[in-house]
Design an enzyme around this catalytic site. Structure first.
Site, PDB file in Angstrom:
ATOM      1  N   ASN A  78       4.420 -19.052  21.673  1.00 35.58           N
ATOM      2  CA  ASN A  78       4.061 -17.770  22.307  1.00 35.58           C
ATOM      3  C   ASN A  78       3.577 -16.798  21.226  1.00 35.58           C
ATOM      4  O   ASN A  78       4.127 -15.719  21.032  1.00 35.58           O
ATOM      5  CB  ASN A  78       5.235 -17.175  23.097  1.00 35.58           C
ATOM      6  CG  ASN A  78       6.490 -16.942  22.257  1.00 35.58           C
ATOM      7  OD1 ASN A  78       6.757 -17.677  21.311  1.00 35.58           O
ATOM      8  ND2 ASN A  78       7.264 -15.936  22.602  1.00 35.58           N
ATOM      9  N   MET A  79       2.533 -17.206  20.545  1.00 37.67           N
ATOM     10  CA  MET A  79       2.016 -16.431  19.415  1.00 37.67           C
ATOM     11  C   MET A  79       1.812 -14.947  19.734  1.00 37.67           C
ATOM     12  O   MET A  79       2.212 -14.078  18.960  1.00 37.67           O
ATOM     13  CB  MET A  79       0.707 -17.032  18.900  1.00 37.67           C
ATOM     14  CG  MET A  79       0.868 -18.241  18.030  1.00 37.67           C
ATOM     15  SD  MET A  79      -0.725 -18.871  17.432  1.00 37.67           S
ATOM     16  CE  MET A  79      -1.261 -17.516  16.376  1.00 37.67           C
ATOM     17  N   GLU A 108      -3.175 -19.501  33.312  1.00 43.96           N
ATOM     18  CA  GLU A 108      -4.129 -20.196  32.448  1.00 43.96           C
ATOM     19  C   GLU A 108      -5.128 -21.073  33.200  1.00 43.96           C
ATOM     20  O   GLU A 108      -6.077 -21.571  32.592  1.00 43.96           O
ATOM     21  CB  GLU A 108      -3.394 -21.040  31.394  1.00 43.96           C
ATOM     22  CG  GLU A 108      -2.686 -22.269  31.913  1.00 43.96           C
ATOM     23  CD  GLU A 108      -1.260 -22.020  32.378  1.00 43.96           C
ATOM     24  OE1 GLU A 108      -0.545 -23.005  32.631  1.00 43.96           O
ATOM     25  OE2 GLU A 108      -0.862 -20.837  32.480  1.00 43.96           O
ATOM     26  N   HIS A 145       1.664 -23.637  31.633  1.00 51.22           N
ATOM     27  CA  HIS A 145       1.389 -24.677  30.639  1.00 51.22           C
ATOM     28  C   HIS A 145       2.212 -25.936  30.946  1.00 51.22           C
ATOM     29  O   HIS A 145       3.014 -26.399  30.142  1.00 51.22           O
ATOM     30  CB  HIS A 145       1.694 -24.166  29.231  1.00 51.22           C
ATOM     31  CG  HIS A 145       0.842 -23.000  28.814  1.00 51.22           C
ATOM     32  ND1 HIS A 145      -0.520 -23.103  28.604  1.00 51.22           N
ATOM     33  CD2 HIS A 145       1.154 -21.691  28.598  1.00 51.22           C
ATOM     34  CE1 HIS A 145      -1.009 -21.917  28.251  1.00 51.22           C
ATOM     35  NE2 HIS A 145      -0.026 -21.054  28.257  1.00 51.22           N
ATOM     36  N   ILE A 163      -0.824 -25.188  20.838  1.00 52.02           N
ATOM     37  CA  ILE A 163       0.492 -25.790  20.997  1.00 52.02           C
ATOM     38  C   ILE A 163       1.050 -25.622  22.407  1.00 52.02           C
ATOM     39  O   ILE A 163       1.820 -26.470  22.885  1.00 52.02           O
ATOM     40  CB  ILE A 163       1.483 -25.235  19.933  1.00 52.02           C
ATOM     41  CG1 ILE A 163       2.772 -26.065  19.891  1.00 52.02           C
ATOM     42  CG2 ILE A 163       1.766 -23.761  20.171  1.00 52.02           C
ATOM     43  CD1 ILE A 163       2.564 -27.485  19.444  1.00 52.02           C
ATOM     44  N   ASP A 164       0.672 -24.559  23.128  1.00 56.58           N
ATOM     45  CA  ASP A 164       1.138 -24.391  24.511  1.00 56.58           C
ATOM     46  C   ASP A 164       0.741 -25.564  25.397  1.00 56.58           C
ATOM     47  O   ASP A 164       1.407 -25.854  26.393  1.00 56.58           O
ATOM     48  CB  ASP A 164       0.564 -23.106  25.113  1.00 56.58           C
ATOM     49  CG  ASP A 164       1.398 -21.876  24.773  1.00 56.58           C
ATOM     50  OD1 ASP A 164       2.608 -22.036  24.551  1.00 56.58           O
ATOM     51  OD2 ASP A 164       0.843 -20.773  24.730  1.00 56.58           O
ATOM     52  N   SER A 224     -18.836 -31.592  16.056  1.00 58.65           N
ATOM     53  CA  SER A 224     -17.554 -32.282  16.043  1.00 58.65           C
ATOM     54  C   SER A 224     -17.703 -33.803  16.164  1.00 58.65           C
ATOM     55  O   SER A 224     -18.132 -34.314  17.202  1.00 58.65           O
ATOM     56  CB  SER A 224     -16.664 -31.768  17.167  1.00 58.65           C
ATOM     57  OG  SER A 224     -15.408 -32.406  17.141  1.00 58.65           O
ATOM     58  N   ARG A 264     -23.114 -23.919  21.560  1.00 60.95           N
ATOM     59  CA  ARG A 264     -22.121 -22.938  21.117  1.00 60.95           C
ATOM     60  C   ARG A 264     -22.209 -22.718  19.613  1.00 60.95           C
ATOM     61  O   ARG A 264     -22.093 -21.578  19.133  1.00 60.95           O
ATOM     62  CB  ARG A 264     -20.709 -23.399  21.496  1.00 60.95           C
ATOM     63  CG  ARG A 264     -19.624 -22.389  21.157  1.00 60.95           C
ATOM     64  CD  ARG A 264     -19.865 -21.075  21.846  1.00 60.95           C
ATOM     65  NE  ARG A 264     -18.938 -20.031  21.406  1.00 60.95           N
ATOM     66  CZ  ARG A 264     -19.217 -18.740  21.375  1.00 60.95           C
ATOM     67  NH1 ARG A 264     -20.425 -18.315  21.764  1.00 60.95           N
ATOM     68  NH2 ARG A 264     -18.347 -17.863  20.968  1.00 60.95           N
ATOM     69  N   TYR A 282       2.226 -17.517  33.093  1.00 58.71           N
ATOM     70  CA  TYR A 282       1.769 -18.679  32.340  1.00 58.71           C
ATOM     71  C   TYR A 282       2.747 -19.824  32.579  1.00 58.71           C
ATOM     72  O   TYR A 282       3.970 -19.619  32.553  1.00 58.71           O
ATOM     73  CB  TYR A 282       1.715 -18.381  30.836  1.00 58.71           C
ATOM     74  CG  TYR A 282       0.578 -17.477  30.425  1.00 58.71           C
ATOM     75  CD1 TYR A 282      -0.745 -17.875  30.597  1.00 58.71           C
ATOM     76  CD2 TYR A 282       0.826 -16.221  29.863  1.00 58.71           C
ATOM     77  CE1 TYR A 282      -1.794 -17.050  30.219  1.00 58.71           C
ATOM     78  CE2 TYR A 282      -0.217 -15.389  29.490  1.00 58.71           C
ATOM     79  CZ  TYR A 282      -1.529 -15.805  29.671  1.00 58.71           C
ATOM     80  OH  TYR A 282      -2.564 -14.988  29.301  1.00 58.71           O
ATOM     81  N   LYS A 327       5.831 -15.537  30.346  1.00 60.89           N
ATOM     82  CA  LYS A 327       6.003 -16.915  29.893  1.00 60.89           C
ATOM     83  C   LYS A 327       6.568 -17.797  30.994  1.00 60.89           C
ATOM     84  O   LYS A 327       7.093 -17.320  31.998  1.00 60.89           O
ATOM     85  CB  LYS A 327       6.924 -16.959  28.671  1.00 60.89           C
ATOM     86  CG  LYS A 327       6.279 -16.423  27.404  1.00 60.89           C
ATOM     87  CD  LYS A 327       4.961 -17.108  27.083  1.00 60.89           C
ATOM     88  CE  LYS A 327       5.117 -18.569  26.743  1.00 60.89           C
ATOM     89  NZ  LYS A 327       3.801 -19.253  26.533  1.00 60.89           N
ATOM     90  N   LEU A 353      -9.129 -26.201  23.695  1.00 61.19           N
ATOM     91  CA  LEU A 353      -8.568 -26.029  25.031  1.00 61.19           C
ATOM     92  C   LEU A 353      -9.299 -26.902  26.036  1.00 61.19           C
ATOM     93  O   LEU A 353     -10.519 -26.931  26.075  1.00 61.19           O
ATOM     94  CB  LEU A 353      -8.683 -24.560  25.476  1.00 61.19           C
ATOM     95  CG  LEU A 353      -8.248 -24.272  26.916  1.00 61.19           C
ATOM     96  CD1 LEU A 353      -6.734 -24.440  27.050  1.00 61.19           C
ATOM     97  CD2 LEU A 353      -8.683 -22.889  27.359  1.00 61.19           C
ATOM     98  N   ARG A 373       7.106  -9.330  25.441  1.00 63.51           N
ATOM     99  CA  ARG A 373       6.125  -8.933  26.437  1.00 63.51           C
ATOM    100  C   ARG A 373       6.791  -8.774  27.806  1.00 63.51           C
ATOM    101  O   ARG A 373       7.908  -9.232  28.022  1.00 63.51           O
ATOM    102  CB  ARG A 373       4.997  -9.974  26.516  1.00 63.51           C
ATOM    103  CG  ARG A 373       4.066  -9.979  25.327  1.00 63.51           C
ATOM    104  CD  ARG A 373       3.050 -11.106  25.407  1.00 63.51           C
ATOM    105  NE  ARG A 373       3.662 -12.422  25.218  1.00 63.51           N
ATOM    106  CZ  ARG A 373       3.006 -13.564  25.285  1.00 63.51           C
ATOM    107  NH1 ARG A 373       1.705 -13.570  25.579  1.00 63.51           N
ATOM    108  NH2 ARG A 373       3.624 -14.709  25.073  1.00 63.51           N
TER     109      ARG A 373
END
Length: 367
Positions: free
Chosen positions: A300-301, A118, A96, A269-270, A220, A203, A94, A75, A240, A15
């Protein structure tokens, strides 16, 4: 203002922070744009396309970082890039930071003003610069999960949608936000047996209506998560908490009791991941196995579909880049407090409360 975009150097990351169309918009506003040679090559934008849009193309990242007032990336900066940052420079990408104290320390020591995609908010409380990548990651999670279920890849050898006379795979999605919703859409489209777990009854009700009864919804609780995960063939973690480390919803013990050959895909995972057994992987080596369960935890999917992801991301970031470049970060923040929530690091201090709490450091207000 002089805006710089280097080539991304994270493993198999194609990217790019600005595309030629964005460069053209910024140049038309009177800004100078500096691009590292080859920055867009991985998604089909060569140096000539950037020059035609008005950018100055330089041979290496050092020239970009040395000349630019505003760095626009995708990234988080890698250690070699952090070494190129300087006090007073603005970094927009980003970050994270919650699970990454080393990066946070490096940015503080560099004296940079770091704004994280983010944690930028919208008036409705959503995260407009995270949303496009959450959409991509959510959709990808089902694709990579389906491939990881292949026997040759360590999975149990199950087809998501099944066939006549053979039941479909059971897919459990933890979290009904943007990533989770997109994962549901893909899983339903492949005719899997889909269950979503979320802590918001509102939701869950919305998702049940949106998918017209084609999914199961579960509130949940620890007991509900345990029951659903133990019965699952594929579990997607799409949890998240903005700016903060992700809660661990699936323990190591629970993983050890899952079906052999089941698959975990951790979109979270980020921010540290929502499975206790998660650790970041790369596109070069995306999976590993713990207790017979395949883990896909690429940090970084969206980089797997770099062209789609870049176009989606830059559509969202460009208005903010224009504001930062034209007004400077202080005035841009004064006019848009939602952009201001993106500030994570300034003048050696952590400025975002959730990030500071996750890192165990004091939070400082920007000057």
């Amino acid at each position: 203002m002089r805006i710089g975009t280097p080539k991304e150097i994270k493993v198999l990351e194609y990217r790019v922070g600005l595309v030629p169309a964005g460069v053209r918009e910024l140049v038309a506003l009177g800004h100078e744009v500096v691009i590292e040679s080859g920055a867009g090559a991985g998604i089909g934008y060569d140096d000539a396309a950037y020059r035609a849009a008005g950018a100055r193309v330089v041979p290496g990242a050092a020239e970009v970082f040395a000349s630019a007032d505003l760095i626009v990336k995708v990234k988080e900066p890698q250690p070699g890039e952090i070494a190129l940052l300087r006090p007073g420079q603005v970094l927009f990408t980003y970050l994270h930071l919650a699970p990454d104290p080393a990066q946070a320390r490096g940015l503080r020591e560099a004296g940079v003003t770091a704004i994280a995609y983010e944690t930028v908010t919208a008036p409705d409380g959503s995260l407009p610069l995270l949303t496009p990548m959450s959409e991509v990651a959510g959709r990808l999670s089902i694709q990579v999960g389906a491939v990881s279920l292949h026997k040759a890849n360590g999975g149990m050898g199950v087809l998501l949608g099944g066939v006549a006379g053979v039941p479909p795979a059971k897919v459990v999605i933890l979290g009904g936000g943007v990533a989770g919703t997109n994962a549901i859409e893909m899983a339903v489209g492949l005719h899997a047996d889909v269950t979503v777990i979320d802590r918001s009854v509102k939701r869950l009700r919305e998702l049940s209506s949106q998918f017209a009864g084609r999914i199961k919804t579960v509130y949940s609780t620890a007991a509900a998560i345990e029951a659903q995960v133990l019965d699952a063939d594929l579990v997607v973690g799409a949890v998240l908490v903005a700016g903060a480390a992700t809660p661990k919803l699936v323990s190591r013990d629970l993983v050890s009791r899952m079906k052999p050959g089941a698959v975990l895909v951790d979109i979270s995972i980020d921010q540290g991941g929502c499975f206790e057994t998660s650790r970041p992987t790369t596109h070069a080596e995306p999976t590993y196995v713990v207790d017979g369960v395949v883990h896909y935890c690429v940090a970084n999917m969206p980089g797997a579909v770099a062209r789609t992801a870049t176009l989606a991301l830059t559509n969202a970031t460009l208005p903010y880049v224009k504001a930062l470049a034209s007004l400077g970060w202080q005035e841009a923040f004064a006019r848009d407090p939602h952009l201001a929530s993106g500030l994570n690091v300034h003048a050696g201090a952590i400025t975002h409360p959730a990030v500071a709490k996750s890192l165990g450091v004091a939070v400082n207000e920007p000057l």
